[in-house]
Design an enzyme around this catalytic site. Structure first.
Site, PDB file in Angstrom:
ATOM      1  CB  ALA A  29      49.996  49.916  -7.030  1.00  0.00           C
ATOM      2  N   GLY A  30      50.878  50.184 -10.137  1.00  0.00           N
ATOM      3  CA  GLY A  30      51.753  49.568 -11.119  1.00  0.00           C
ATOM      4  C   GLY A  30      51.271  49.586 -12.549  1.00  0.00           C
ATOM      5  CE  LYS A  73      45.126  52.346  -2.068  1.00  0.00           C
ATOM      6  NZ  LYS A  73      45.984  53.141  -2.984  1.00  0.00           N
ATOM      7  N   GLY A  97      53.833  53.222  -8.636  1.00  0.00           N
ATOM      8  CA  GLY A  97      54.539  54.204  -9.443  1.00  0.00           C
ATOM      9  C   GLY A  97      55.461  53.663 -10.508  1.00  0.00           C
ATOM     10  CG  ASN A 156      47.657  59.172  -8.042  1.00  0.00           C
ATOM     11  OD1 ASN A 156      47.420  59.432  -6.877  1.00  0.00           O
ATOM     12  ND2 ASN A 156      48.022  60.150  -8.868  1.00  0.00           N
ATOM     13  CB  THR A 157      51.961  57.272 -10.880  1.00  0.00           C
ATOM     14  OG1 THR A 157      51.998  57.292  -9.449  1.00  0.00           O
ATOM     15  CG2 THR A 157      53.249  57.863 -11.414  1.00  0.00           C
TER      16      THR A 157
END
Length: 271
Positions: free
Chosen positions: A192-193, A104, A165, A214-215
């Site tokens: 993301a986001g 990635k 994040g 993830n986050t």
């Protein structure tokens, strides 16, 4: 009970994955929490940062062993890289450490927004593809940049929904949907986001091929429960997309058609 046929699989670089969820492995409160989240989400791949593994202390000594026990394909990333040379070198080291040619590609151009460096990203992608890597580039929803990445040899793209994040969900729905519309045959994984399962469900309803989380999972109060909720949201969104949603309308339209007389008038018992 699954919402989808087992034949509906994610395909990247000729390899099929049963799940359309990719899960990051950073910032979990504990290794046990990470393990429970992987078990709950049942992701197709898990991402791992080379720098984390190399700098792991005693508390992280079992990190790689944990991933091996779950037997989920690894997707190393170049998180933290800000130059082409740094990204290429990190990818090459990751290939040796994790024994995979998947990468990635992250190349950050701005420390505040963590927005990818579009120019450097294209050049780094071309170099890594030439070196035999299966490159999944983290990019924005910019259509022109996306096409240049495809020209560089990338077979799939990972456009952001919002800055890393933030948990805001998709901040530019128009741009992301145009990207999907203009690149109908390219695997697109929103990365993301995303903050809550409804965000993931939404992009899957738009026809995206998967999401990377993830986050949103690792920073939830209960990561395992959130991981399972995201997996269910992704399945629901995919099922809705395949079902063919109705077209939205500006005016009301009765769901029950009115034909003839009401049924209680038809027997002649009422005036």
């Amino acid at each position: 009970m699954t919402l989808l046929s087992s034949a509906d699989t994610l395909t990247l670089h000729g390899q099929t994955f049963a799940s359309r969820v990719l899960l990051g492995t950073s910032r979990y409160p504990s290794l046990q929490s990470l393990s429970d989240s992987i078990a709950a989400a049942r992701p197709g791949m898990v991402t791992v940062a080379l720098r984390r593994q190399m700098n792991a202390g005693a508390a992280e000594a079992g990190f790689f062993d944990l991933l091996k026990r779950h037997d989920v394909p690894l997707l190393p990333n170049t998180a933290g890289c800000q130059t082409i040379a740094e990204a290429v070198t990190t990818a090459q080291m990751a290939r040796e450490v994790f024994e995979t040619d998947w990468i990635k590609l992250e190349l950050i151009g701005d420390d505040y927004t963590l927005q990818p460096d579009p120019v450097g990203l294209i050049e780094a992608a071309a170099l890594l593809v030439k070196d035999g890597f299966k490159v999944l580039p983290y990019c924005t929803e910019d259509l022109v940049i996306a096409r240049r990445l495809l020209d560089a040899g990338c077979e799939a793209l990972m456009p952001w929904g919002a800055p890393i994040g933030t948990g805001k969900g998709v901040v530019n729905p128009y741009g992301l949907r145009v990207l999907r519309e203009r690149l109908p045959d390219v695997p697109l994984i929103v990365d993301a986001g995303l903050g809550v399962p409804s965000h993931a469900c939404q992009v899957m309803e738009w026809g995206f091929d998967g999401v990377l989380l993830n986050t949103a999972v690792s920073q939830a109060t209960h990561p395992e429960i959130m991981a399972r909720a995201f997996a269910q949201g992704v399945d629901a969104g995919r099922a809705a997309y395949l079902a063919g949603p109705m077209d939205a309308r500006e005016s009301a339209h009765a769901s029950t058609p009115v034909v003839g007389m009401p049924f209680w008038h038809q027997d002649g018992s009422h005036a």
